[in-house]
Scaffold this active site. Structure first.
Site, PDB file in Angstrom:
ATOM      1  N   LYS A  13       0.829  -1.216   0.000  1.00 25.44           N
ATOM      2  CA  LYS A  13       0.000   0.000   0.000  1.00 25.44           C
ATOM      3  C   LYS A  13       0.864   1.267   0.000  1.00 25.44           C
ATOM      4  CE  LYS A  13      -2.048  -1.214   3.853  1.00 25.44           C
ATOM      5  NZ  LYS A  13      -1.356  -2.512   4.111  1.00 25.44           N
ATOM      6  N   ARG A  88      -9.833   0.322   9.597  1.00 28.61           N
ATOM      7  CA  ARG A  88      -9.361  -1.033   9.895  1.00 28.61           C
ATOM      8  C   ARG A  88     -10.375  -1.828  10.695  1.00 28.61           C
ATOM      9  NH1 ARG A  88      -3.442   0.448   9.428  1.00 28.61           N
ATOM     10  NH2 ARG A  88      -2.233  -1.435   9.761  1.00 28.61           N
ATOM     11  N   ARG A 127      11.705  -5.135   4.968  1.00 29.53           N
ATOM     12  CA  ARG A 127      11.346  -3.737   4.648  1.00 29.53           C
ATOM     13  C   ARG A 127      12.309  -2.755   5.321  1.00 29.53           C
ATOM     14  NH1 ARG A 127       5.314  -1.634   5.393  1.00 29.53           N
ATOM     15  NH2 ARG A 127       5.546  -2.380   7.528  1.00 29.53           N
ATOM     16  N   ARG A 160      11.477  -0.821  10.822  1.00 28.05           N
ATOM     17  CA  ARG A 160      10.421  -0.540  11.799  1.00 28.05           C
ATOM     18  C   ARG A 160      10.452  -1.566  12.934  1.00 28.05           C
ATOM     19  NH1 ARG A 160       4.882   0.445   8.464  1.00 28.05           N
ATOM     20  NH2 ARG A 160       4.094  -0.697  10.280  1.00 28.05           N
ATOM     21  N   ARG A 171       0.019  -9.052  13.435  1.00 26.86           N
ATOM     22  CA  ARG A 171      -0.651  -8.045  12.602  1.00 26.86           C
ATOM     23  C   ARG A 171      -1.496  -8.719  11.523  1.00 26.86           C
ATOM     24  NH1 ARG A 171       4.570  -5.057  11.068  1.00 26.86           N
ATOM     25  NH2 ARG A 171       3.314  -3.840   9.627  1.00 26.86           N
TER      26      ARG A 171
HETATM   27  P1  ADP Z   1       2.184  -1.843   3.236  1.00 28.64           P
HETATM   28  O1  ADP Z   1       2.210  -0.318   3.164  1.00 28.64           O
HETATM   29  O2  ADP Z   1       0.988  -2.425   2.556  1.00 28.64           O
HETATM   30  O3  ADP Z   1       2.365  -2.365   4.632  1.00 28.64           O
HETATM   31  P2  ADP Z   1       4.742  -1.644   1.817  1.00 28.64           P
HETATM   32  O4  ADP Z   1       4.401  -0.818   0.624  1.00 28.64           O
HETATM   33  O5  ADP Z   1       5.503  -0.972   2.900  1.00 28.64           O
HETATM   34  O6  ADP Z   1       3.423  -2.370   2.415  1.00 28.64           O
HETATM   35  O7  ADP Z   1       5.533  -2.945   1.292  1.00 28.64           O
HETATM   36  C1  ADP Z   1       6.052  -3.899   2.222  1.00 28.64           C
HETATM   37  C2  ADP Z   1       7.431  -4.363   1.759  1.00 28.64           C
HETATM   38  O8  ADP Z   1       7.289  -5.124   0.558  1.00 28.64           O
HETATM   39  C3  ADP Z   1       8.395  -3.225   1.431  1.00 28.64           C
HETATM   40  O9  ADP Z   1       9.695  -3.613   1.817  1.00 28.64           O
HETATM   41  C4  ADP Z   1       8.295  -3.085  -0.093  1.00 28.64           C
HETATM   42  O10 ADP Z   1       9.509  -2.598  -0.663  1.00 28.64           O
HETATM   43  C5  ADP Z   1       8.009  -4.510  -0.524  1.00 28.64           C
HETATM   44  N1  ADP Z   1       7.125  -4.595  -1.705  1.00 28.64           N
HETATM   45  C6  ADP Z   1       6.090  -3.757  -2.027  1.00 28.64           C
HETATM   46  N2  ADP Z   1       5.485  -4.167  -3.162  1.00 28.64           N
HETATM   47  C7  ADP Z   1       6.150  -5.290  -3.580  1.00 28.64           C
HETATM   48  C8  ADP Z   1       5.999  -6.189  -4.689  1.00 28.64           C
HETATM   49  N3  ADP Z   1       5.038  -6.008  -5.610  1.00 28.64           N
HETATM   50  N4  ADP Z   1       6.854  -7.242  -4.761  1.00 28.64           N
HETATM   51  C9  ADP Z   1       7.825  -7.419  -3.818  1.00 28.64           C
HETATM   52  N5  ADP Z   1       8.008  -6.620  -2.748  1.00 28.64           N
HETATM   53  C10 ADP Z   1       7.187  -5.561  -2.622  1.00 28.64           C
HETATM   54  P1  AMP Z   2       0.747   0.496   9.280  1.00 27.44           P
HETATM   55  O1  AMP Z   2       1.813   1.551   9.103  1.00 27.44           O
HETATM   56  O2  AMP Z   2      -0.489   0.784   8.488  1.00 27.44           O
HETATM   57  O3  AMP Z   2       1.290  -0.891   9.075  1.00 27.44           O
HETATM   58  O4  AMP Z   2       0.290   0.601  10.812  1.00 27.44           O
HETATM   59  C1  AMP Z   2       1.203   0.340  11.875  1.00 27.44           C
HETATM   60  C2  AMP Z   2       0.447   0.185  13.191  1.00 27.44           C
HETATM   61  O5  AMP Z   2      -0.226   1.414  13.512  1.00 27.44           O
HETATM   62  C3  AMP Z   2      -0.656  -0.879  13.205  1.00 27.44           C
HETATM   63  O6  AMP Z   2      -0.152  -2.168  13.491  1.00 27.44           O
HETATM   64  C4  AMP Z   2      -1.561  -0.349  14.333  1.00 27.44           C
HETATM   65  O7  AMP Z   2      -1.023  -0.631  15.613  1.00 27.44           O
HETATM   66  C5  AMP Z   2      -1.488   1.160  14.130  1.00 27.44           C
HETATM   67  N1  AMP Z   2      -2.558   1.660  13.220  1.00 27.44           N
HETATM   68  C6  AMP Z   2      -2.400   2.253  11.998  1.00 27.44           C
HETATM   69  N2  AMP Z   2      -3.596   2.588  11.477  1.00 27.44           N
HETATM   70  C7  AMP Z   2      -4.534   2.202  12.372  1.00 27.44           C
HETATM   71  C8  AMP Z   2      -5.960   2.240  12.406  1.00 27.44           C
HETATM   72  N3  AMP Z   2      -6.677   2.747  11.388  1.00 27.44           N
HETATM   73  N4  AMP Z   2      -6.590   1.718  13.493  1.00 27.44           N
HETATM   74  C9  AMP Z   2      -5.901   1.208  14.519  1.00 27.44           C
HETATM   75  N5  AMP Z   2      -4.564   1.113  14.542  1.00 27.44           N
HETATM   76  C10 AMP Z   2      -3.869   1.606  13.485  1.00 27.44           C
END
Ligand code: ADP
Ligand code: AMP
Length: 214
Positions: A13, A88, A127, A160, A171
């Site tokens: 995302k 969420r 990541r 992170r 998660r």
């Molecule tokens: P989200 O925001 O949904 O938690 P991220 O965009 O941070 O996910 O992506 C999670 C990890 O996967 C990051 O390290 C990113 O570089 C990697 N990633 C994102 N899209 C792809 C893909 N299509 N194929 C492989 N790795 C990906």
């Molecule tokens: P994310 O960056 O989206 O992976 O979110 C990281 C963490 O932030 C999650 O595991 C939750 O603990 C918290 N968080 C983010 N967005 C929300 C939401 N809409 N509702 C509750 N917790 C959230």
């Protein structure tokens, strides 16, 4: 355009949002980023949120809903927005519907990125995120040119604290129990665009752009 981007943690995302908001010229509203900033600043909300985030649990609805309401009312959202990581839970989705109604705004689409669970642990444990601009990388799948350094701004890359295998599994359980049911909620409103996220980053992007044009 008024958009939500959904999918499990690690679906891509944030990665897709970075490009989409530039293409569409709309603000990226990530509740995860907002919460991490609050933790960094040591605000009251940050202190409350940290214990939940570290365990991979959701912060309480009462903490996050007000923040999103205030954010969506800011003038930059008049041209549209891409909301990432919210809603969420069902109460969050209901609060969002009410907020949009109050603001006279309609959602145009919900981008739902699908990735099988077994792919996600490797994505999240590899990541890396830029401390300065928030850009996202992966040690194998999306490497920066210089290890540990952001291509875009030269900032330091960090891992992170919730991207450990144990927390990732929590998660994912939380996502399946509390957030996945929202896809049906938005299907009933005819808004969901299902995207295959289990392909290269550029392929995911072109599928999203194609689906938005239809
Ligand atoms: P989200 O925001 O949904 O938690 P991220 O965009 O941070 O996910 O992506 C999670 C990890 O996967 C990051 O390290 C990113 O570089 C990697 N990633 C994102 N899209 C792809 C893909 N299509 N194929 C492989 N790795 C990906
Ligand atoms: P994310 O960056 O989206 O992976 O979110 C990281 C963490 O932030 C999650 O595991 C939750 O603990 C918290 N968080 C983010 N967005 C929300 C939401 N809409 N509702 C509750 N917790 C959230």
């Amino acid at each position: 355009m008024n958009l939500l981007i959904m999918g499990p943690p690690g679906a891509g995302k944030g990665t897709q949002s970075e490009v989409l908001v530039n293409e569409l010229k709309i603000p990226h509203i990530s509740t995860g980023d907002m919460l991490r900033e609050a933790v960094k600043q040591g605000t009251e909300m940050g202190k409350k949120a940290k214990e939940y985030m570290d365990k991979g649990q959701l912060v309480p609805d009462s903490v996050i809903i007000g923040v999103v309401k205030e954010r969506l009312a800011l003038p930059d959202c008049k041209v549209g927005f891409l909301l990432d990581g919210f809603p969420r839970t069902v109460p969050q989705a209901e609060a969002l519907d009410q907020t949009l109604l109050d603001l006279g705004i309609k959602l145009n689409a919900v981008i739902n990125i699908n990735v099988p669970r077994e792919r996600i642990v490797a994505r999240l444990t590899g990541r890396r995120v830029c401390r300065s601009c928030g850009a996202t990388y992966h040690v194998l799948f999306n490497k920066p040119k210089d290890e540990g350094k952001c291509d875009k701004c030269g900032g330091e890359l960090y891992q992170r604290s919730d991207d450990t295998e144990q927390t990732v599994n929590n998660r994912l359980d939380v996502y399946e129990a509390q957030t996945q049911p929202l896809i049906d909620y938005y299907n009933r409103q005819g808004l969901v665009l299902n995207i295959n996220g289990d392909q290269e980053i550029s392929g995911v992007l072109s599928d999203i752009m194609g689906a938005l044009k239809k």
